[in-house]
Every structure is written in structure tokens, then in C-alpha cells.
Scaffold this motif. Structure first.
Motif, PDB file in Angstrom:
ATOM      1  N   VAL A   1     -10.829  -6.354  -3.228  1.00 15.12           N
ATOM      2  CA  VAL A   1     -10.847  -5.646  -4.515  1.00 15.12           C
ATOM      3  C   VAL A   1      -9.513  -4.917  -4.693  1.00 15.12           C
ATOM      4  CG1 VAL A   1     -12.093  -3.960  -5.938  1.00 15.12           C
ATOM      5  CG2 VAL A   1     -13.348  -5.275  -4.219  1.00 15.12           C
ATOM      6  N   GLY A   2      -8.991  -4.984  -5.904  1.00 16.31           N
ATOM      7  CA  GLY A   2      -7.770  -4.242  -6.239  1.00 16.31           C
ATOM      8  C   GLY A   2      -8.056  -3.333  -7.417  1.00 16.31           C
TER       9      GLY A   2
ATOM     10  N   GLN B   1       1.234   4.989 -12.693  1.00 13.47           N
ATOM     11  CA  GLN B   1       0.232   4.038 -12.228  1.00 13.47           C
ATOM     12  C   GLN B   1      -0.032   4.237 -10.729  1.00 13.47           C
ATOM     13  OE1 GLN B   1       0.894  -0.421 -12.142  1.00 13.47           O
ATOM     14  NE2 GLN B   1       0.547  -0.066 -14.317  1.00 13.47           N
ATOM     15  N   PHE B   2      -1.310   4.195 -10.367  1.00 13.01           N
ATOM     16  CA  PHE B   2      -1.692   4.353  -8.963  1.00 13.01           C
ATOM     17  C   PHE B   2      -2.575   3.173  -8.580  1.00 13.01           C
ATOM     18  CE2 PHE B   2      -0.839   8.467 -10.741  1.00 13.01           C
ATOM     19  CZ  PHE B   2       0.008   9.025  -9.798  1.00 13.01           C
ATOM     20  N   VAL B   3      -2.274   2.574  -7.438  1.00 11.36           N
ATOM     21  CA  VAL B   3      -3.042   1.391  -7.040  1.00 11.36           C
ATOM     22  C   VAL B   3      -3.815   1.657  -5.756  1.00 11.36           C
ATOM     23  CG1 VAL B   3      -1.554  -0.291  -8.183  1.00 11.36           C
ATOM     24  CG2 VAL B   3      -1.024   0.433  -5.842  1.00 11.36           C
ATOM     25  N   GLY B   4      -4.836   0.837  -5.560  1.00 10.30           N
ATOM     26  CA  GLY B   4      -5.628   0.929  -4.333  1.00 10.30           C
ATOM     27  C   GLY B   4      -6.300  -0.398  -4.056  1.00 10.30           C
ATOM     28  N   CYS B   5      -6.602  -0.633  -2.777  1.00  4.37           N
ATOM     29  CA  CYS B   5      -7.358  -1.831  -2.413  1.00  4.37           C
ATOM     30  C   CYS B   5      -8.431  -1.371  -1.424  1.00  4.37           C
ATOM     31  CB  CYS B   5      -6.449  -2.885  -1.786  1.00  4.37           C
ATOM     32  SG  CYS B   5      -5.504  -2.300  -0.386  1.00  4.37           S
ATOM     33  N   ASN B   6      -9.451  -2.191  -1.248  1.00  7.42           N
ATOM     34  CA  ASN B   6     -10.476  -1.784  -0.287  1.00  7.42           C
ATOM     35  C   ASN B   6      -9.947  -1.918   1.137  1.00  7.42           C
ATOM     36  OD1 ASN B   6     -10.666  -4.575  -0.952  1.00  7.42           O
ATOM     37  ND2 ASN B   6     -12.727  -4.721  -0.128  1.00  7.42           N
ATOM     38  N   VAL B   7     -10.354  -0.970   1.965  1.00  7.60           N
ATOM     39  CA  VAL B   7      -9.922  -0.930   3.355  1.00  7.60           C
ATOM     40  C   VAL B   7     -11.176  -0.838   4.215  1.00  7.60           C
ATOM     41  CG1 VAL B   7      -8.487   0.252   5.063  1.00  7.60           C
ATOM     42  CG2 VAL B   7      -7.812   0.282   2.655  1.00  7.60           C
ATOM     43  N   GLU B   8     -11.540  -1.961   4.808  1.00  9.16           N
ATOM     44  CA  GLU B   8     -12.763  -1.989   5.620  1.00  9.16           C
ATOM     45  C   GLU B   8     -12.472  -1.554   7.049  1.00  9.16           C
ATOM     46  OE1 GLU B   8     -14.467  -5.910   5.035  1.00  9.16           O
ATOM     47  OE2 GLU B   8     -15.093  -5.361   2.994  1.00  9.16           O
ATOM     48  N   ASN B   9     -13.568  -1.282   7.767  1.00 11.11           N
ATOM     49  CA  ASN B   9     -13.435  -0.812   9.138  1.00 11.11           C
ATOM     50  C   ASN B   9     -14.510  -1.468   9.996  1.00 11.11           C
ATOM     51  OD1 ASN B   9     -13.999   1.341  11.436  1.00 11.11           O
ATOM     52  ND2 ASN B   9     -11.969   1.728  10.618  1.00 11.11           N
TER      53      ASN B   9
ATOM     54  N   SER C   1     -19.430   1.664   7.784  1.00 10.22           N
ATOM     55  CA  SER C   1     -19.635   2.728   6.791  1.00 10.22           C
ATOM     56  C   SER C   1     -18.354   3.509   6.484  1.00 10.22           C
ATOM     57  CB  SER C   1     -20.739   3.680   7.250  1.00 10.22           C
ATOM     58  OG  SER C   1     -20.309   4.371   8.394  1.00 10.22           O
ATOM     59  N   LEU C   2     -17.325   3.271   7.252  1.00 13.05           N
ATOM     60  CA  LEU C   2     -16.052   3.972   7.009  1.00 13.05           C
ATOM     61  C   LEU C   2     -15.190   3.264   5.963  1.00 13.05           C
ATOM     62  CD1 LEU C   2     -15.142   5.039  10.648  1.00 13.05           C
ATOM     63  CD2 LEU C   2     -16.165   6.413   8.838  1.00 13.05           C
ATOM     64  N   THR C   3     -15.698   2.185   5.420  1.00 11.72           N
ATOM     65  CA  THR C   3     -14.957   1.424   4.404  1.00 11.72           C
ATOM     66  C   THR C   3     -14.610   2.288   3.198  1.00 11.72           C
ATOM     67  OG1 THR C   3     -15.895  -0.691   5.036  1.00 11.72           O
ATOM     68  CG2 THR C   3     -15.226  -0.479   2.726  1.00 11.72           C
ATOM     69  N   ALA C   4     -13.381   2.113   2.722  1.00  8.84           N
ATOM     70  CA  ALA C   4     -12.960   2.799   1.491  1.00  8.84           C
ATOM     71  C   ALA C   4     -12.883   1.762   0.369  1.00  8.84           C
ATOM     72  CB  ALA C   4     -11.601   3.454   1.704  1.00  8.84           C
ATOM     73  N   CYS C   5     -13.446   2.089  -0.769  1.00  7.49           N
ATOM     74  CA  CYS C   5     -13.389   1.199  -1.931  1.00  7.49           C
ATOM     75  C   CYS C   5     -12.016   1.307  -2.603  1.00  7.49           C
ATOM     76  CB  CYS C   5     -14.450   1.579  -2.951  1.00  7.49           C
ATOM     77  SG  CYS C   5     -16.116   1.074  -2.518  1.00  7.49           S
TER      78      CYS C   5
ATOM     79  N   PRO D   1     -17.549  -1.310 -10.832  1.00  2.00           N
ATOM     80  CA  PRO D   1     -17.410  -0.397  -9.692  1.00  2.00           C
ATOM     81  C   PRO D   1     -18.784   0.025  -9.144  1.00  2.00           C
ATOM     82  CG  PRO D   1     -16.788   0.700 -11.743  1.00  2.00           C
ATOM     83  CD  PRO D   1     -16.986  -0.743 -12.070  1.00  2.00           C
ATOM     84  N   CYS D   2     -18.859   0.243  -7.850  1.00  2.00           N
ATOM     85  CA  CYS D   2     -20.127   0.635  -7.226  1.00  2.00           C
ATOM     86  C   CYS D   2     -20.527   2.039  -7.694  1.00  2.00           C
ATOM     87  CB  CYS D   2     -20.023   0.573  -5.696  1.00  2.00           C
ATOM     88  SG  CYS D   2     -19.121   1.941  -4.959  1.00  2.00           S
TER      89      CYS D   2
END
Ligand code: THU
Length: 132
Positions: free
Chosen positions: A29-30, A40-48, A52-56, A86-87
Motif C-alpha cells: 500500500v502507498g 506532500q507526505f508519503v508513506g507505505c506499509n511496513v510489516e513486522n 501486530s507491529l505493522t504500520a499502515c 483505508p482500514c
């Protein structure tokens, strides 16, 4: 927002999607968030490995905006396969700073497939400091 800003936001979301760290779900996800100041600010999902520590992606983008001192937003673009919404958690995090917000959903499976909706429709009766 201008048409150019809108185009840039959508392409930034699609580009940053490629940087996602999603080895567990395989679902990248972007997100690209435009502040009312035009940044502009960007983000991507960062799983672990500890799932449960995953960031959307949306939360990464808004966290970075807040850290840069921007708290007012004009629009958000989210890119994923299928163009998902979005969740629930992300809706609440966005609602902390935006009463309403235009959201563009980009389906990276289909070129140019775009849905536009609004945060207030996605999260009616949100929880907040005041009852609304
Ligand atoms: N994900 C997001 O980045 N944003 C959302 O709004 C929904 C879910 C991510 C979290 C996880 O890495 C993957 O998508 C599958 O749930």
C-alpha cells in the motif's frame, strides 16, 4: 487543489507503494497526503515479523506530516491492488486531524482506475474529544 496537485498526489502514492515492506501479506500500500500548505507526505506499509507491529501506509504518511509541523490536509491518495479503502484504524487516525478529507483510491491493477470519496462518509460518528 489544482489538477496538477491531484495528479502528483496520485502518482506519488503509486510510486511509494513499491517501497512497502510487506513480506507477510504480500499486499503493498502507498499513501500520499497533501497538506493545505502544499507539501506532500508519503508513506507505505511496513510489516513486522511480530505481525501486530505493522504500520499502515496512511499512518506512516500522516505521522511524517505531523513531525514536519503540518496538521491541516487537503487530500489523500492511497494506491493498492484493487484500490482498497483505508482500514478503520487509519480512518480514526486521519479523523484526529481532519473533519473531512477527499480521498482518492488508486487501483494499481487497472491503469487510471480511480475512486474518489470522503473521510466523513467513511467514518461517520467518529470518536473525538467532542460528541459530534
Ligand atoms: N494496510 C495499509 O497499509 N493500509 C490500510 O488502510 C489497510 C491495510 C496494510 C497493512 C498490512 O501490511 C497489509 O495492508 C495487509 O493488511
Amino acid at each position: 487543489m489544482t489538477l496538477q496537485q491531484r495528479r502528483q498526489l496520485i502518482s506519488a502514492a503509486s510510486e511509494i507503494q513499491q517501497r512497502a515492506h510487506a513480506p507477510y501479506s504480500g499486499f503493498k500500500v502507498g499513501a500520499a497526503l497533501l497538506s493545505t500548505a502544499g507539501q506532500q507526505f508519503v508513506g507505505c506499509n511496513v510489516e513486522n515479523a511480530s505481525y501486530s507491529l505493522t504500520a499502515c501506509a496512511e499512518q506512516v504518511a500522516i505521522t511524517s506530516a505531523i513531525a514536519a509541523g503540518q496538521k491541516q490536509f487537503a487530500a489523500l491518495a492511497i494506491a493498492s491492488a484493487g484500490g482498497v479503502t483505508p482500514c478503520g484504524g487509519c480512518r480514526q487516525v486521519l479523523a484526529e486531524f481532519c473533519t473531512d478529507l477527499p480521498i482518492f483510491l488508486v487501483d494499481t491493477n487497472q491503469e487510471d482506475a480511480l475512486v474518489e470519496l470522503r473521510l466523513a462518509d467513511l467514518l461517520p460518528h467518529r470518536f473525538g474529544k467532542t460528541i459530534q
